[in-house]
Design a protein around this motif. Structure first.
Motif, PDB file in Angstrom:
ATOM      1  N   THR A   1       0.676  -1.119  -0.009  1.00  0.00           N
ATOM      2  CA  THR A   1       0.099   0.003   0.056  1.00  0.00           C
ATOM      3  C   THR A   1       0.719   1.329  -0.146  1.00  0.00           C
ATOM      4  OG1 THR A   1      -0.123   0.103   2.391  1.00  0.00           O
ATOM      5  CG2 THR A   1      -1.703  -1.086   1.420  1.00  0.00           C
ATOM      6  N   ASP A   2       0.333   2.410  -0.423  1.00  0.00           N
ATOM      7  CA  ASP A   2       1.025   3.731  -0.363  1.00  0.00           C
ATOM      8  C   ASP A   2       1.554   3.964   1.013  1.00  0.00           C
ATOM      9  OD1 ASP A   2       0.689   3.988  -2.970  1.00  0.00           O
ATOM     10  OD2 ASP A   2      -1.234   5.269  -2.637  1.00  0.00           O
ATOM     11  N   GLN A   3       0.640   3.592   1.999  1.00  0.00           N
ATOM     12  CA  GLN A   3       1.181   3.796   3.368  1.00  0.00           C
ATOM     13  C   GLN A   3       2.326   3.003   3.797  1.00  0.00           C
ATOM     14  OE1 GLN A   3      -1.973   2.934   6.279  1.00  0.00           O
ATOM     15  NE2 GLN A   3      -0.909   4.081   7.980  1.00  0.00           N
ATOM     16  N   GLN A   4       2.268   1.735   3.528  1.00  0.00           N
ATOM     17  CA  GLN A   4       3.538   0.899   3.699  1.00  0.00           C
ATOM     18  C   GLN A   4       4.737   1.341   3.060  1.00  0.00           C
ATOM     19  OE1 GLN A   4       1.661  -2.658   2.165  1.00  0.00           O
ATOM     20  NE2 GLN A   4       1.380  -3.569   4.482  1.00  0.00           N
ATOM     21  N   LEU A   5       4.640   1.966   1.592  1.00  0.00           N
ATOM     22  CA  LEU A   5       5.714   2.288   0.935  1.00  0.00           C
ATOM     23  C   LEU A   5       6.409   3.708   1.679  1.00  0.00           C
ATOM     24  CD1 LEU A   5       4.850   0.263  -0.833  1.00  0.00           C
ATOM     25  CD2 LEU A   5       5.233   1.808  -2.765  1.00  0.00           C
ATOM     26  N   GLU A   6       5.497   4.370   1.952  1.00  0.00           N
ATOM     27  CA  GLU A   6       5.726   5.595   2.821  1.00  0.00           C
ATOM     28  C   GLU A   6       6.729   5.323   3.944  1.00  0.00           C
ATOM     29  OE1 GLU A   6       5.838   9.054   1.497  1.00  0.00           O
ATOM     30  OE2 GLU A   6       5.388   7.734  -0.378  1.00  0.00           O
ATOM     31  N   LEU A   7       6.173   4.330   4.721  1.00  0.00           N
ATOM     32  CA  LEU A   7       7.022   4.193   6.021  1.00  0.00           C
ATOM     33  C   LEU A   7       8.485   3.568   5.468  1.00  0.00           C
ATOM     34  CD1 LEU A   7       7.064   3.320   8.737  1.00  0.00           C
ATOM     35  CD2 LEU A   7       6.141   1.080   8.465  1.00  0.00           C
TER      36      LEU A   7
ATOM     37  N   ARG B   1       9.999   4.417   2.865  1.00  0.00           N
ATOM     38  CA  ARG B   1      10.776   5.336   2.324  1.00  0.00           C
ATOM     39  C   ARG B   1      11.317   6.420   3.364  1.00  0.00           C
ATOM     40  NH1 ARG B   1       6.597   5.991  -2.560  1.00  0.00           N
ATOM     41  NH2 ARG B   1       7.718   4.574  -4.144  1.00  0.00           N
ATOM     42  N   SER B   2      10.454   6.390   4.467  1.00  0.00           N
ATOM     43  CA  SER B   2      11.049   7.252   5.669  1.00  0.00           C
ATOM     44  C   SER B   2      12.184   6.861   6.344  1.00  0.00           C
ATOM     45  CB  SER B   2       9.828   7.263   6.613  1.00  0.00           C
ATOM     46  OG  SER B   2       9.907   6.246   7.477  1.00  0.00           O
TER      47      SER B   2
ATOM     48  N   LYS C   1      14.955   5.983   4.440  1.00  0.00           N
ATOM     49  CA  LYS C   1      16.051   6.384   3.546  1.00  0.00           C
ATOM     50  C   LYS C   1      17.441   7.017   4.037  1.00  0.00           C
ATOM     51  CE  LYS C   1      16.790   8.097  -1.026  1.00  0.00           C
ATOM     52  NZ  LYS C   1      15.823   8.935  -2.228  1.00  0.00           N
TER      53      LYS C   1
ATOM     54  N   GLN D   1      11.646   1.906  -4.565  1.00  0.00           N
ATOM     55  CA  GLN D   1      10.614   2.106  -5.864  1.00  0.00           C
ATOM     56  C   GLN D   1       9.421   0.903  -5.386  1.00  0.00           C
ATOM     57  OE1 GLN D   1      13.670   1.794  -8.758  1.00  0.00           O
ATOM     58  NE2 GLN D   1      12.699  -0.097  -9.411  1.00  0.00           N
ATOM     59  N   LYS D   2       8.355   1.403  -6.170  1.00  0.00           N
ATOM     60  CA  LYS D   2       7.125   0.725  -6.093  1.00  0.00           C
ATOM     61  C   LYS D   2       7.363  -0.250  -7.368  1.00  0.00           C
ATOM     62  CE  LYS D   2       2.014   0.630  -6.121  1.00  0.00           C
ATOM     63  NZ  LYS D   2       2.023  -0.031  -4.891  1.00  0.00           N
TER      64      LYS D   2
END
Length: 457
Positions: free
Chosen positions: A368-374, A376-377, A379, A391-392
């Motif tokens: 999910t977008d939420q999982q990806l943002e977590l 990426r945080s 990085k 990357q997705k």
């Protein structure tokens, strides 16, 4: 107002402490991997003492035994074998192929049977050749121009695509479905240009399918090296009536029992939640499967060892799975997902390494977008180790059957520019794996697993 300022200072202090703790843990993981890594030693044995591990082979059995013993030696909470029935295809004697420009005037070219292909007749086949750039050209040519001939698929990997897996995906259909489609037009065999961006003399194996075509109607399929493909194409330009000879003795047997090799550390707080890391233990038989996927297997084993050796106690259950039969069936991945579902296990994250043991660059994430943002945080925590890609995209074949609404899937992304020089070929061997790059990949995987375990809700 003063209370608000104090609250902000408290939150900032807590976040700063957490970041320092995470930085310290990642540093410990990378130090352990680079100074006291075990993966390269494990890979040396898999590659040089066992060798290629084709599903259903004796070497695959030996690899199961060896990796189970190594996992047992790590002091994990549990190690076991998960039975799975796999296909057994045997290459037979070395393939023979040549181009005949006139009776008695021949030029040998390097070929290998594609995995799952039927053999030629004992004396081999010899026929004229029709060159095509892909499956879609067959219908345009029609049965009149194809019947009785060998179809030569010569679409190369697209060299201007920086993402080499995208280039691979753009032409692998001719390998997988080439024989099935050409047979419909009366072809007597197919030759497929190897999936390789480099010009060399190594034919590259790989899986192919006949679909539901009866065995008696199946035609033999082989890969030709990129140099061989260039030569054949050039000679066809000069002499369209040349003939191609192919002899191969491969054979498909009944399915046999094999195993996924599994080890785990039980979670201290949420043992019912499972994090999986893995690679596939089987390989093709031409080389020793060092990059594909011995590297991914030993890196996955290293993840549990690195976290254990650095003193980290996981909240969730951490599980390493060495899947059997990714290359020609995906039976191991499907079996693992089937049994996990039957036991109603809750998997929250799965990570696969199946892109070679080259320098890690980051991760491809399917969630999910939420999982990806977590993810990426985190990085900034990875940047000191030159990990910058989050990357997705696609994760991995073996973990794909686990896909669902809640689980996050990820694939390690190493630098891929040299991967297809070795993929499925005789030069996929131990000496082409760099120890430092391999261990950096293991540390990168362990670091992500640590952060997922600690922070994912």
């Amino acid at each position: 107002m003063r209370r608000s300022v104090l609250f902000v200072l408290l939150i900032t202090s807590v976040l700063s402490f957490a970041q320092q703790e995470d930085e310290k843990q990642l540093r410990a993981i990378y130090d352990m991997a680079l100074l006291n890594g075990k993966g390269y030693h494990w890979l040396d044995y898999l590659s040089n003492q066992i060798g290629g591990r084709l599903s259903g082979s004796l070497n695959a059995e030996r690899a199961v035994k060896y990796t189970r013993e190594q996992l047992d030696s790590l002091g994990l909470d549990k190690v076991w074998l998960q039975p799975v029935m796999v296909p057994k295809w045997v290459r037979g004697t070395p393939e023979i192929a040549y181009i005949e420009t006139s009776p008695g005037l021949t030029t040998n070219v390097p070929v290998c049977a594609l995995g799952g292909s039927v053999p030629t007749v004992a004396s081999g086949i010899k026929a004229q050749v029709v060159e095509v750039q892909g499956l879609e050209e067959l219908s345009k040519l029609g049965r009149e121009k194809i019947e009785g001939k060998i179809v030569f698929y010569n679409r190369p990997m697209q060299a201007d695509l920086i993402q080499t897996f995208e280039a691979y995906g753009g032409c692998v259909d001719q390998r997988y479905a080439g024989a099935m489609e050409a047979g419909k037009y009366g072809a007597v065999g197919v030759i497929v240009r190897s999936m390789n961006l480099r010009l060399d003399d190594y034919p590259h194996a790989g899986a192919m399918s006949y679909g539901d075509i009866p065995v008696t109607q199946r035609i033999p399929a082989a890969a030709i090296s990129t140099n061989g493909a260039e030569l054949l194409s050039g000679m066809l330009t000069l002499n369209p009536d040349l003939r191609f000879y192919l002899r191969q003795t491969c054979r498909q047997f009944d399915d046999v029992k094999s195993y996924n090799v599994i080890g785990e550390i039980t979670g201290s707080e949420r043992p019912e939640e499972v994090i999986v890391v893995g690679g596939h233990l089987d390989s093709w038989d031409l080389g020793d499967g060092a990059h594909d996927d011995g590297a991914g297997c030993v890196q996955s084993m290293e993840v549990l060892r690195l976290l254990k050796e650095t003193g980290y106690k996981p909240k969730r259950t951490l599980r390493v799975v060495l899947f059997m039969n990714e290359e020609n069936g995906l039976r191991g991945g499907n079996k693992y997902a089937e049994e996990a579902k039957a036991r109603k296990e809750k998997h929250i994250f799965a990570l696969e390494s199946d892109a070679g043991g080259f320098t890690p660059r980051g991760f491809s994430l399917d969630g999910t977008d939420q999982q990806l943002e977590l993810v990426r945080s985190w990085k900034p925590l990875f940047e000191p180790y030159l990990i910058h890609l989050f990357q997705k995209g696609y994760s991995g074949a073996d973990i794909s059957p686990l896909a669902g609404d809640e689980i996050l899937l990820a694939g390690l992304l190493p630098d891929s520019q040299r991967y297809f020089d070795h993929h499925h070929a005789a030069n996929d061997t131990f000496e082409h794996v760099n120890k430092r790059e391999l261990q950096l990949g293991a540390a990168t995987m362990a670091s992500l697993v640590y952060l997922i375990d600690k922070y994912m809700k």
